[in-house]
Structure formats: structure tokens, C-alpha cells
Design a protein around this motif. Structure first.
Motif, PDB file in Angstrom:
ATOM      1  N   VAL A   5      63.694  89.860  88.380  1.00  0.00           N
ATOM      2  CA  VAL A   5      64.900  89.179  88.843  1.00  0.00           C
ATOM      3  C   VAL A   5      65.967  89.172  87.750  1.00  0.00           C
ATOM      4  CG1 VAL A   5      65.849  86.938  89.527  1.00  0.00           C
ATOM      5  CG2 VAL A   5      63.745  87.783  90.579  1.00  0.00           C
ATOM      6  N   TYR A  18      57.726  88.781  88.212  1.00  0.00           N
ATOM      7  CA  TYR A  18      58.797  88.472  89.147  1.00  0.00           C
ATOM      8  C   TYR A  18      60.046  88.045  88.378  1.00  0.00           C
ATOM      9  CZ  TYR A  18      61.696  85.948  92.461  1.00  0.00           C
ATOM     10  OH  TYR A  18      62.769  85.508  93.181  1.00  0.00           O
ATOM     11  N   GLY A  60      64.883  88.385  96.180  1.00  0.00           N
ATOM     12  CA  GLY A  60      63.875  88.277  97.229  1.00  0.00           C
ATOM     13  C   GLY A  60      64.040  87.031  98.071  1.00  0.00           C
ATOM     14  N   HIS A  61      65.071  86.282  97.771  1.00  0.00           N
ATOM     15  CA  HIS A  61      65.307  85.019  98.465  1.00  0.00           C
ATOM     16  C   HIS A  61      65.759  85.258  99.907  1.00  0.00           C
ATOM     17  CE1 HIS A  61      66.652  80.967  99.221  1.00  0.00           C
ATOM     18  NE2 HIS A  61      67.898  81.351  99.391  1.00  0.00           N
ATOM     19  N   LYS A 120      67.562  83.569 103.125  1.00  0.00           N
ATOM     20  CA  LYS A 120      68.393  82.454 103.567  1.00  0.00           C
ATOM     21  C   LYS A 120      68.570  82.541 105.078  1.00  0.00           C
ATOM     22  CE  LYS A 120      72.665  79.955 102.607  1.00  0.00           C
ATOM     23  NZ  LYS A 120      71.976  78.663 102.673  1.00  0.00           N
ATOM     24  N   GLY A 179      66.903  67.008 109.489  1.00  0.00           N
ATOM     25  CA  GLY A 179      67.293  68.384 109.192  1.00  0.00           C
ATOM     26  C   GLY A 179      68.754  68.456 108.763  1.00  0.00           C
ATOM     27  N   TYR A 180      69.313  67.323 108.402  1.00  0.00           N
ATOM     28  CA  TYR A 180      70.658  67.183 107.828  1.00  0.00           C
ATOM     29  C   TYR A 180      71.802  67.447 108.806  1.00  0.00           C
ATOM     30  CZ  TYR A 180      67.829  67.422 103.585  1.00  0.00           C
ATOM     31  OH  TYR A 180      66.870  67.221 102.639  1.00  0.00           O
ATOM     32  N   ARG A 236      64.847  76.554  95.294  1.00  0.00           N
ATOM     33  CA  ARG A 236      65.576  76.096  96.473  1.00  0.00           C
ATOM     34  C   ARG A 236      67.052  76.353  96.188  1.00  0.00           C
ATOM     35  NH1 ARG A 236      63.927  69.970  97.632  1.00  0.00           N
ATOM     36  NH2 ARG A 236      64.892  69.524  95.647  1.00  0.00           N
ATOM     37  N   GLU A 237      67.915  76.193  97.180  1.00  0.00           N
ATOM     38  CA  GLU A 237      69.332  76.484  96.979  1.00  0.00           C
ATOM     39  C   GLU A 237      69.966  75.588  95.908  1.00  0.00           C
ATOM     40  OE1 GLU A 237      71.395  78.766  98.299  1.00  0.00           O
ATOM     41  OE2 GLU A 237      69.925  79.711  99.622  1.00  0.00           O
ATOM     42  N   ALA A 238      69.542  74.317  95.882  1.00  0.00           N
ATOM     43  CA  ALA A 238      70.128  73.386  94.917  1.00  0.00           C
ATOM     44  C   ALA A 238      69.076  72.346  94.561  1.00  0.00           C
ATOM     45  CB  ALA A 238      71.351  72.705  95.517  1.00  0.00           C
ATOM     46  N   ASP A 260      69.839  74.055 102.043  1.00  0.00           N
ATOM     47  CA  ASP A 260      68.894  75.055 102.541  1.00  0.00           C
ATOM     48  C   ASP A 260      69.007  75.275 104.046  1.00  0.00           C
ATOM     49  OD1 ASP A 260      67.193  75.647 100.096  1.00  0.00           O
ATOM     50  OD2 ASP A 260      67.200  73.469 100.146  1.00  0.00           O
ATOM     51  N   ILE A 261      69.773  74.422 104.701  1.00  0.00           N
ATOM     52  CA  ILE A 261      69.827  74.572 106.154  1.00  0.00           C
ATOM     53  C   ILE A 261      70.894  75.591 106.523  1.00  0.00           C
ATOM     54  CG2 ILE A 261      69.112  72.161 106.368  1.00  0.00           C
ATOM     55  CD1 ILE A 261      71.879  71.611 107.633  1.00  0.00           C
TER      56      ILE A 261
END
Lengths: 165, 748, 285
Positions: C268, C264, B619-620, B622, A153-154, C187-189, B683-684
């Protein structure tokens, strides 16, 4: 027109072997390999350096991360014809004179579990610290964004890097 | 950032396998190479469902460099495998039921030739209608995929009468929850090396239960189990995904057929296509409560898509049915679960084992009821919590525990629940928090063969060997064994040699699954330490003339421990020169005495608090902070414990927000890590905290419980609740749909 | 996928590269970093019989600036790696929009191999929307001659050509400008784009000026001219914002995939536009 014929003749041979010279972990190597053989396979099969792992084979996990001419690259995306004359550094080079500080930090902070992403992850951390000896948050997150780890999980990895600061 | 803390005291030792892992020196079984080895490849089906009319391998056989092409005709024993029923053909020859079905396998001198040979195998198919939905599979008019139809397994639990009690409820909530097909995504794909030996076969391939592989391979190869050696460790991750056989039958058959060592290492694409996944489930729940927040009735229907073959499908369903009410007391319960065959990818064992799916539904119901009743979600849970000596969730006798109460109390103190929720900077970002609770059974449960055991020996070299049949999949088992053994015996790490994952060297310990490893090592040592120490001190006493009561095991040998005097009396090496010693134990994982299939006896608990930020532009969602409390008995190896919880949590984050092995008409849409996305480092959450509650109920003699799964369960419902708080939208389907969140805002 | 049968050609210049391509009968492809192609091949796209490697070509591997007709132009060789491009002072200082976009492409190790030319030549690369907003031009070889045209036109071409250079003309300084390049991934990156939208607002003598481009996923990025026209020359106070986002939603024509529908993506894109508009208004009153 002449060229066309040559091509057709050559194409009869199924595999095109080329001679390449490269420096791997400080050792000069000259090998004859198929022109499109991937660097990851050359390292693992021809040079028996199995520390570099195979996982996705499309540059989307980082398990095969190595340094080529001091830059982090995915060994699955590079083929023999691209490595002639290059300098390659793999995980095996890091502990040539005892454990590297990154490796010690990973051991102490739980920067790994199954260990399969670890060689690539350690190389990515090395690339980060080579460029930014005291990395900030943004730099850590950017530098490791191409290396997937399914076990930790980093958080253990980040703890390891912060410990070295 | 990097605020990743825990309440666990860090006195961790470095993992025994650590140095080899961080230096890249550890040879995984897919790293093995041997002179003269061949490369194996498996031909998988082109169709999710089809009749096979003809298979022709001649062209492939004629390709230079090809050493063998095998099909069902080359299986000497049973052409089938499966942990519960061997209903999955090693090679299909008349019908294929999913895209991962094997039809033939090739061994060649290079991987490229093997790959090319696969393309030369001609298979004539007659496509059949594809059952890609369990509802469709239930339809009596659907084509049966197996002789007994499409219903693999049905499980129920009924207590009281839900129908009579719903009218007495002040509020009733009804909802259908849909849970996705998650992929284990272990970094090391399946593979290994298969070596024909003079007296049989050696198999070097990762699995979670080497002895079970040996048994299954013996049936397939028609070879006595004693002629097969299975080396099953180490592994680059498994998470349940490598417990069932994968490439082992093909490697073994090809090695025996060619008389040469054969290596198989699946590509990621092959792994996705053939490998098992987590069960997609559709769970319809109706739950009623009084206005005081007392739960009265809970009616559950579970529909699980098990794919083409059984593997552990029935056990996963049983687990989900068992955990339908979790740690709550609900007087009227009716749960019916159905596990259906389809032509989708095979679903089987996955970390969490059905608990993730059912807990998402259960906790979702509690939150919805609390919301409608205006009761604080934590309070709602507290009001319905079981008492420490109450029965388990299906009315079975369990080891008394107040773990649920402790984790709930602990998480109530979480600072993240008290933080300011209004987001000051961006008007298009909304913040919310959520909490969820879970209870998770360990071991395989009542009625399942669940033997455990271990062996300890003083060998000829004076080393204390501790032996278990378990595997190191990454979970940190070696560190657990080292910690517990040195503590139980008194010897030092240097005196110890750990042997695991080898059927020729280690005893039966059962499967490295179901959060049972740590627990079973502890139980084994409880049984082994007394007799082993007794034998060694008796021997040392005979040599030294000191009374054995004054002797203890310590570093390097047996020590005299009298008053303040401490001295080494005899070294292990000297003892071993006299006589080697060994003690073995075999026992079963403790289960409930009540005859409930799969019913558990030992449980662990977790409560999670989470804070999310919802971006209303995209809509993301986090996740920005996670705090959790875990009650699983004493912490054995702090760094391992923390790693299991943190890693499991992020796997759950992926399950909630990102991951789905999507299929369209029985074919995978997500074939690799470019389309199947697992969480990356960005993403964490910036902050995570783990609180370990080590107390056990008074008199509990069952020691530490495993924590391999407990960190993966409660996060999803907590996130769903946090999203509701932030946006007013109740998520019913995972992974969370950004589109749904945007649409829900339009409705407001 | 491991394929060894493919013939690899190494060209010493673009003319030879073209000659090789023209002379081989079977399928062939120009290759530089190879990062994008490898993904396609592993995904089942037929591996070509010939790879024509451009790595030995000495030209088009640098970034430099020129003064052309009293304006500064920045020239980026097509064979420059994305990483080099990303951190080059000329790009960082004069084309920060491009630098930011490149920073969202894949991950550092991939950017060390992949080239800016490759990112554009695949026609869906994440650098394209920003380049469109910067009004980038390209230099390319069509087999006969080296030509210069706008990137926008080049993207519409169907014929094969070999991309050589990207040319960015320095923008006139505008005090009230605001530029943006937003990539929304799954995903974020380290993720493909779902929606990428880039733009630049400014106040010119005759009112508001907007350049807007959008792409994402399999959608080939392009300028959204109709939306731009609705904004351009308007008075900032009376701009019909709803009408504009309505037009954007109509004009942006994204391609759906298994993960996100067209609707969508449109929504956006419009939302992102609104946010940037607000940011601009906040910045400049």
C-alpha cells in the motif's frame, strides 16, 4: 529529598480527594471527589445526570459526549483534576426551555432507535451547528465521525440534520 | 449526500419513548441508582481452557468495603444456565472453557473496591489444550469439552440425490465460504440493578425475554418464579445479544447474599469477553446447474463454531440448514450441518440467526453459476424461483407467498444497476454492482415453545392499558403497539397506557426475538379487539340506553355513531368508575404443520442492489449506493420500518467489510471499539433507498411480519458480486480482505 | 477502567514537573490531554502510581511565528490541542500538510482534548510523518536544559524528555512542488492508521528532490532516506520508478498486527507513492 518523604507519606492514603468547582448546565457545583474520578462518573453518580452515557470508556464511541467550555469532549477521557473551573454542558441542558430544534428533528426523522447513543449524538450535532449553522456534507461527516450508532445506520441522523437546514 | 429515501409514505407518529430518549431523560436500567446500593463485579477466567485447582477468596473478603465474595458454593439452586440446555456454569469450580467463564463475583461499596477485590481472588489453574477451531473439535482425538463430546448439534436435510445428479449438470461450482464472528456491539453494555425485596427479588436488567430470565433465575436461586420480578425494558440495543442471561445470575446472587441492592454494569472489555457473538461458519457448497441455468443439485456442509456453551447454537444451525436453498427450487439437495463446541467465545443468538451466513454461500453460488453460464444474475434467480404456493425450503407447508418474486421484480428497476460503471476520474478506482435475494423465516419454528399473547384492560383511572411481555430494545416496539392498538380499538394515543417488559405487570408474550414482535402484537390485537370493544360498548349501552350497535370506541370514550351524528356518550373514566374490564389472549406463533424442527411458516423477503467502488491502491471497498426491496406485509410504523431496514443494512455493511471479533488461541484480540470497528458515519453510502412491498398473497390472514432481521441478510452477497464485477475477484471470506483484493490484481 | 488510587500532581512549570517526576519512586507519567493514555490503560497497560499533570503550565500553549535568520518559523506549543492546531490560520495557511494530517486523527471531541505534543510523544502519532516531511524541529527539556533538535533525531532518542515546542521552518517556494500526507485506516475515519505516508516532490536546480516519511499502526514513523536518495538529483524523465518503489518496499519496515500483515502495508505504501508520483507528473507535465 524532603519532597520524596512527603510523597511517600501522602501515598499511604489510598485515594486523593480534591475540591473542584465547576459549572454544570448553568449551575455552580463545588464537590469533593477523587482526583482521578472521570467526568462521566461525576456527572452520573455525584450529580445524577444520567443522560450522559457510558459505553466504551476510551473515547471511541461518543456516547458520553458533553461540552466543556463550549467544546465537544468525551466525558470518559476527562478526570476530576482537569475540570476545575470549567463550564460543562450536558444533554439535560438542551431541553431546559422545551425541546431543542435538534431534538425535534431527531424525533421527526428517526434520528435514533435504542436512544443510547442519542444524548452524545445530539451534543455532537449541537457542536456542529454552533460552529457551522448551515453545515455542508463534509462538515456533517467530520463532526459526527466520533459518535457511533449501532441502530440507525446514521441515515436517520443525517436526515435530521438536513431537515434543520 | 444524504440521499436516504424510501417508497414508504411518511405518516409516522413520534415514538412514545422518543422525547425521553432525545432529551436524555430516559432511565435505562444501567442508569438506575438507589441509596445504599453495592457494586458487583465478576471475575472471569484467565484461560480459555484450564482445570481449576483451587480458588481462594479470603484476601478479597478481607478488603475493607467488600460485602460479599461468592463462588459456586453460594449458588443455592442449579449452577447452570442456557436457553436450551443449562450447560453454562454460573460459576466454574473445576474447569473453565472460555475466557468469559465466571469464577467468582464480588459486591463492594464502590466499583473501584470491587475491581480491586477481583485482583485479590487467587485462582490456581492448570492450563489445558485449547480447541480454537471447529475442525479441531471434530477430530476424535481432541479433548471433549462436554460430557457428550464436542458435537453440540447436527442437522440435515436431504431431498433427491445430489450424487446422481451432479454428473447431469452442465456446470458445477464448488466453493468454501468463511463467515466471521460478529459482535452485536449494542451501545449499552449489559447491566442492571438487583433489589432484594421482603418477598423475593426484583431484577432490573435488560433482556429480550423477561419471563425466560425469571424462569432461569428461579432455577439458579432456588426461588419460586412468583417471588422474582423481572423488569427487562428499556435497553440500549440488543440485536439478539441480550436474549441469553448475562450478568443477571451474579447480581441476583449478590443481592440475596448481602441483603442490599446491587448494581452491575459491565465495561466494554468485560462485555466483549463474556458476551455471545454471531456464529463463525465455514460453509462448503457444491452446486450444479444445466446450461439453461436450471439448478439441479446443491450439496452443503456447514461447520459452526458455537464456542464453549450451547445457548441457542442448535437453533441457529437448524435455521441455517433450513435456509440453505432459500427461495429457489432445487430438486436435489443435501445439507449437513455441524455445530461444534470450542474454547472460543460463546456464539448464540444474533440478528439474522444463521441466515446471514448461509445466504452468503447460497447467493455466492448462484452468482458464480450465472457468471459461468453467461446468464444475467437477476435472470438466473428468476429461473429458479419457487412458485407462490410451493413448499418452503425444507419441503414444509408454508403460508403461500410471492414476496420473492415481487422483490426481485422491484429491484430489477433499480436505477443503480443501470448507471455507468466506468469510473472517469481515477484509473485506480473500479466500480461494480451486485444484486442478492433472501428469504427469512419469522418466529422460532416448529417444535419450539413459541407462545405469544397480550392483555388489554380498562383500568380504574379510565386508561386503556395494553400489555405485552415484550421488551423495547430500540426496535420501535412501543410505536408499533401504539399504532396498532389505537387503530384496532379506535381510542386515541392519550387514552392509552402501554405496559411492557415487566413480569409483575405484563402477560407472557414470548421472546422479543426472531422478527416476531410486530407480528405477535398484531395477532394479539386481532384476538383482543372484538371482545374488548364488545365489553365496553355493552357497558356503555347499559349506561346510555343507546343500542350497542351504534356505539364505537373513540377518543376519550365511547361514541355514538349514527348516520351523520357523532357524539361522546360516556368517557372511559366514567366507564371505569362503573366497572374495570380486561381481556387476555394466549396463542402460539403460527408454524408449519410438518414435523421439521425449527421449520418456519411465515417468511419475509428482501432483494438488494448495491454499487461499490474498489480502490486498487489500498484494496479498500467503499459502498456508494444501496437500493433494496422488502416484502414483509403491511408497514405498521413507517419511520420504525425504515429505521430497521437502514440500520440492519449498515450492520450488514460492517459484517461484510469491517467487523470480526478476532480470537487468537481462545483470546479476544479485539477488546473494545478501538480495535473492533463498527461502521461510522463516513462508512455509509451517500445514497440508500428502501422500497416496501406491502402486498400479501391473496387470502393471507397473518398480517404484518417483523422486519428486525430481513435488512441484514442480502447485502453481503450483493457486495461480493459487485466486487467481482469491479475487479474479477470472488470474495469467499468475510470481512472482505483488502490484501486479497490487491493480490488478485497482481495475478491478472 | 476506574482507578482512584493514583496520585495526581500538578506542575506550575516544566522544572517542577521534572522535579516531581524525579522525586517519585513509583511509576509516573506526564499527562496533558490523556486521550491516548486512557486507551492504553483500559487495554490492560498498568496504570501509573503518579500522574504529573501539565495542564497548569502557562507556557507552550500557543502558536506563533518568528523571523529567524530571514526565514519565517512557526512555533507550536506542545500543549496546544490538536483541534486548535488544526484550525489555526498559521497552520492552515503555511503548513496545510500538517493541518490535513491532524484532521485525520481520531474525531473532533478527541482532538479537542488531545495535544500535538501528546501525539508526537507517543511516537506513533498520525501527525509525525507530515512533520518529518516538513523537516520539523522540536524544543525539549531533558531535565537539565532546553534543547533544540530535529524531530527525526528526537524520535530516535531513548531517554526521557519533555516535549515543549514544535518548530517548522517555512519552505522555500517551489513552483513545481507537490506534497501529500495519506493515511490509510481500517475505516473511513476515527481509526488508527494502517499505513501513513507523507512526502514532497519538487524540482530543484540539480534535479528532482523528494522527502518521504512513512509510519502507521505501531510503526514509528521515519524518513525513508534510501528511497529519497534514489530519487534525488535524478532527471524527472529517466527516473527508474520500479527500482524506487522496490526500494521503498524494502526500506519501509512496518509492524504487522492482527489485521494487516507487513506485506500488505508495504504494498500500500508503494501504491500510494505511485499515485502521488502520477499526480505530481500530471500537475506539472
Amino acid at each position: 529529598m524532603m519532597k520524596k518523604q512527603t510523597i511517600q507519606q501522602e501515598h499511604v492514603f489510598e485515594q486523593q480527594l480534591i475540591n473542584i468547582s465547576l459549572c454544570v448546565n448553568g449551575q455552580e457545583q463545588t464537590i469533593e471527589v477523587e482526583a482521578t474520578k472521570r467526568l462521566v462518573d461525576i456527572l452520573r453518580e455525584d450529580l445524577q445526570l444520567t443522560g450522559t452515557k457510558i459505553s466504551c470508556e476510551i473515547g471511541r464511541c461518543g456516547a458520553c459526549s458533553v461540552m466543556m467550555d463550549k467544546k465537544l469532549v468525551n466525558a470518559c477521557l476527562i478526570r476530576a483534576y482537569q475540570v476545575n473551573g470549567k463550564e460543562i454542558m450536558t444533554i439535560e441542558a438542551l431541553s431546559q426551555n422545551g425541546l431543542h430544534p435538534i431534538q425535534n428533528a431527531f424525533l421527526e426523522e428517526g434520528g435514533f432507535q435504542c436512544g443510547y447513543c442519542t444524548p452524545g449524538m445530539v451534543m455532537a450535532v449541537k457542536a456542529l451547528l454552533d460552529e457551522h449553522p448551515a453545515p455542508d456534507e463534509e462538515q456533517i461527516l467530520q463532526a459526527l465521525s466520533g459518535n457511533l450508532c449501532r441502530c440507525t445506520g446514521y441515515s436517520g441522523i443525517i436526515r435530521s440534520i438536513l431537515k434543520m437546514k | 449526500m444524504g440521499n436516504y429515501t424510501s417508497s414508504i409514505l411518511k405518516t409516522s407518529r413520534i415514538r412514545p419513548d422518543g422525547i425521553e430518549k432525545v432529551t436524555g431523560k430516559l432511565s435505562y436500567l444501567t442508569d438506575l441508582q438507589i441509596q445504599g446500593m453495592l457494586y458487583g463485579k465478576v471475575l472471569r477466567s484467565q484461560y480459555p481452557h484450564a482445570k481449576i485447582l483451587n480458588i481462594s477468596v479470603e484476601k478479597a473478603e478481607q478488603l475493607p468495603g467488600v460485602k460479599a465474595v461468592i463462588t459456586s458454593k453460594d449458588v443455592p439452586g442449579l449452577n447452570g444456565f442456557g436457553l436450551i440446555f443449562p450447560d453454562q456454569p454460573v460459576f466454574c469450580d473445576s474447569v473453565v472453557r472460555y475466557v468469559g467463564d465466571a469464577i467468582a463475583a464480588v459486591a463492594a461499596i464502590t466499583p473501584e473496591i470491587a475491581e480491586k477485590a477481583l485482583h485479590l481472588i487467587e485462582v490456581d489453574y492448570e492450563p489445558l489444550p485449547v480447541i480454537d477451531d471447529p475442525e479441531k473439535a471434530l477430530d476424535p482425538s481432541s479433548i471433549p469439552l462436554h460430557p457428550n463430546g464436542n458435537l453440540l448439534h447436527q442437522a440435515s436435510y436431504v431431498n433427491g440425490n445430489v450424487h446422481e445428479s451432479f454428473p447431469h449438470c452442465d456446470v458445477v461450482v464448488e466453493e468454501t465460504y468463511q463467515l466471521p464472528r460478529q459482535m452485536h456491539a449494542y451501545m449499552e453494555t449489559e447491566g442492571g440493578l438487583f433489589i432484594p425485596e421482603e418477598d423475593g427479588l426484583s431484577v432490573y436488567a435488560g433482556t429480550q425475554h423477561g419471563y425466560k430470565d425469571r424462569f432461569q433465575l428461579s432455577r439458579i436461586l432456588d426461588l419460586p418464579e412468583t417471588e422474582i420480578r423481572v423488569v427487562s425494558s428499556p435497553m440500549g440495543g440488543s440485536f439478539g445479544g441480550k436474549d441469553e442471561l448475562n450478568i443477571q445470575p451474579y447480581g441476583a446472587l449478590l443481592a440475596l447474599k448481602t441483603g442490599c441492592p446491587v448494581k452491575i454494569h459491565q465495561s466494554r472489555r468485560e462485555s466483549v469477553c463474556a458476551g455471545i457473538k454471531k456464529h463463525p461458519m465455514k460453509i462448503t457448497v457444491k452446486t450444479g446447474a444445466t446450461k439453461e441455468g436450471k439448478l439441479l443439485a446443491h450439496q452443503v456442509r456447514i461447520l459452526a463454531d458455537t464456542g464453549a456453551y450451547a445457548t441457542l447454537g442448535p437453533a441457529v444451525l437448524d435455521f441455517a440448514v433450513e435456509h440453505a436453498v432459500g427461495p429457489y427450487v432445487i430438486p436435489n439437495v443435501e445439507t449437513h450441518g455441524f455445530c461444534l463446541f470450542t474454547n472460543n467465545g460463546v456464539a448464540g443468538e444474533f440478528r439474522g440467526f444463521g441466515g446471514n451466513q448461509i445466504t452468503f454461500a447460497l447467493e455466492g453460488q448462484i452468482d458464480r453459476l450465472a457468471d459461468q453460464l453467461g446468464i444475467c444474475p437477476l435472470e438466473m434467480r428468476k429461473r429458479n424461483l419457487r412458485k407462490p404456493t410451493d413448499c418452503g425450503p425444507v419441503g414444509q407447508e408454508i403460508a403461500p407467498t410471492n414476496g420473492d418474486e415481487l422483490v426481485l421484480k422491484e429491484i430489477a428497476h433499480s436505477p443503480l444497476l443501470k448507471t455507468e460503471k466506468a469510473h472517469k476520474q481515477d484509473s485506480w478506482k473500479k466500480v461494480g454492482t451486485g444484486v442478492a435475494l433472501t428469504m427469512h423465516g419469522g418466529g422460532l419454528g416448529f417444535g419450539r415453545l413459541d407462545p405469544a399473547g397480550g392483555k388489554i384492560a380498562l383500568n380504574q383511572d379510565g386508561k386503556i392499558q395494553i400489555m405485552f411481555g415484550f421488551e423495547e430494545v430500540g426496535q420501535g416496539l412501543l410505536a408499533v403497539i401504539e399504532t396498532l392498538t389505537t387503530k384496532a380499538i379506535g381510542c386515541s394515543t392519550a387514552d392509552l397506557e402501554i405496559v411492557i417488559g415487566d413480569t409483575d405487570k405484563a402477560p407472557h408474550s414470548g421472546s422479543s426475538t426472531a422478527s416476531r414482535g410486530t407480528s405477535m402484537v398484531w395477532h394479539s390485537l386481532e384476538r383482543l379487539k372484538g371482545p374488548f370493544i364488545e365489553k365496553l360498548v355493552t357497558q356503555a349501552s347499559a349506561i346510555s340506553d343507546y343500542p350497542k350497535e351504534q356505539l364505537v370506541l373513540g377518543e376519550n370514550g365511547v361514541w355514538l355513531c349514527e348516520n351523520s351524528e357523532e357524539k361522546l356518550v360516556v368517557t372511559y373514566k366514567q366507564l371505569a368508575e362503573e366497572k374495570t374490564v380486561s381481556v387476555e389472549t394466549q396463542f402460539d406463533f403460527p408454524t408449519t404443520p410438518n414435523a421439521i424442527p425449527g421449520g418456519h411458516f411465515l417468511y419475509s423477503f428482501a432483494a438488494v442492489a448495491v454499487k461499490v467502488e474498489v480502490n486498487l491502491v489500498t484494496g479498500h471497498v467503499k459502498v456508494i449506493d444501496i437500493d433494496q426491496a422488502v416484502a414483509a406485509g403491511p408497514v405498521v410504523n413507517p419511520i420504525g420500518y425504515l429505521g430497521q431496514i437502514e440500520g440492519g443494512t449498515i450492520m450488514a455493511l460492517g459484517y461484510t467489510l469491517l467487523e470480526e471479533a478476532q480470537m487468537e488461541e481462545g483470546r479476544y484480540v479485539t477488546n473494545n471499539f478501538d480495535s473492533y470497528l463498527i461502521p461510522g458515519i463516513q462508512d455509509i453510502p451517500a445514497s440508500m433507498h428502501v422500497r416496501a412491498i406491502e402486498d400479501l398473497w391473496e387470502g393471507d390472514s397473518y398480517g404484518p411480519r417483523g422486519v428486525g432481521e430481513i435488512g441484514t441478510i442480502a447485502l453481503a452477497p450483493a457486495i461480493a458480486r459487485a466486487i467481482y464485477e469491479a475487479t474479477g475477484h470472488w470474495v469467499t471470506k468475510l470481512p472482505v480482505s483488502r490484501d486479497e483484493i490487491l493480490q488478485s490484481r497482481e495475478r491478472i | 477502567m476506574r482507578t482512584l488510587e493514583t496520585k495526581v500532581w500538578s506542575a506550575k512549570d516544566i522544572y517542577e514537573a521534572w522535579e516531581i517526576k524525579a522525586s517519585v519512586k513509583d511509576s509516573s507519567v506526564f499527562i496533558m490531554g490523556g486521550t491516548f493514555l486512557q486507551t492504553k490503560w483500559e487495554n490492560g497497560v498498568q496504570y501509573p502510581d503518579h500522574l504529573i499533570h501539565l495542564g497548569e503550565i502557562k507556557e507552550y500553549k500557543q502558536i506563533y511565528s518568528l523571523q529567524e535568520h530571514q526565514v519565517k518559523t512557526i512555533h507550536i506549543g506542545a500543549f496546544v490541542s490538536l483541534a486548535e492546531c488544526h484550525k489555526h490560520p498559521l497552520i492552515q495557511n503555511d503548513c496545510s500538510l500538517l493541518a490535513d494530517s491532524i484532521g485525520t486523527i481520531a474525531a473532533p471531541a478527541v482532538r479537542n482534548l488531545g495535544t500535538i505534543g501528546g501525539n508526537i510523544a507517543n511516537r506513533i502519532g498520525d501527525s509525525i510523518p507530515a512533520l518529518l516531511v516538513l523537516d520539523a524541529e522540536v524544543l525539549y527539556f531533558d531535565g537539565n536544559e532546553i534543547k533544540r533538535d530535529s524531530l527525526e533525531n528526537w524520535l530516535k532518542q531513548k531517554e526521557d524528555s519533555l516535549l515543549l515546542e514544535i518548530i517548522i521552518t517555512e519552505q522555500k517556494a517551489s513552483v513545481q512542488s507537490h506534497q501529500f500526507a495519506n493515511k490509510v485506516g481500517r475505516r473511513e475515519a476515527f481509526t488508527a492508521s494502517v499505513v501513513t505516508i507523507a512526502g514532497r516532490f519538487s524540482i530543484e536546480e540539480n534535479g528532482v528532490s523528494l522527502i518521504l516519511a512513512a509510519g502507521g499502526g505501531e510503526t514509528i514513523p521515519r524518513r525513508l532516506r534510501r528511497t529519497e536518495n534514489l530519487v534525488n538529483h535524478q532527471d524527472i524523465e529517466t527516473i527508474p520508478l520500479q527500482q524506487i518503489t522496490g526500494e521503498l518496499i524494502k526500506e519501509y519496515n512496518p509492524i504487522a498486527d492482527a489485521f494487516f500483515a507487513e506485506d500488505y502495508r508495504r504494498k500500500v505504501a508503494a501504491n500510494l507513492f505511485m499515485v502521488e508520483w502520477e499526480k505530481w507528473r500530471e500537475k506539472h507535465g
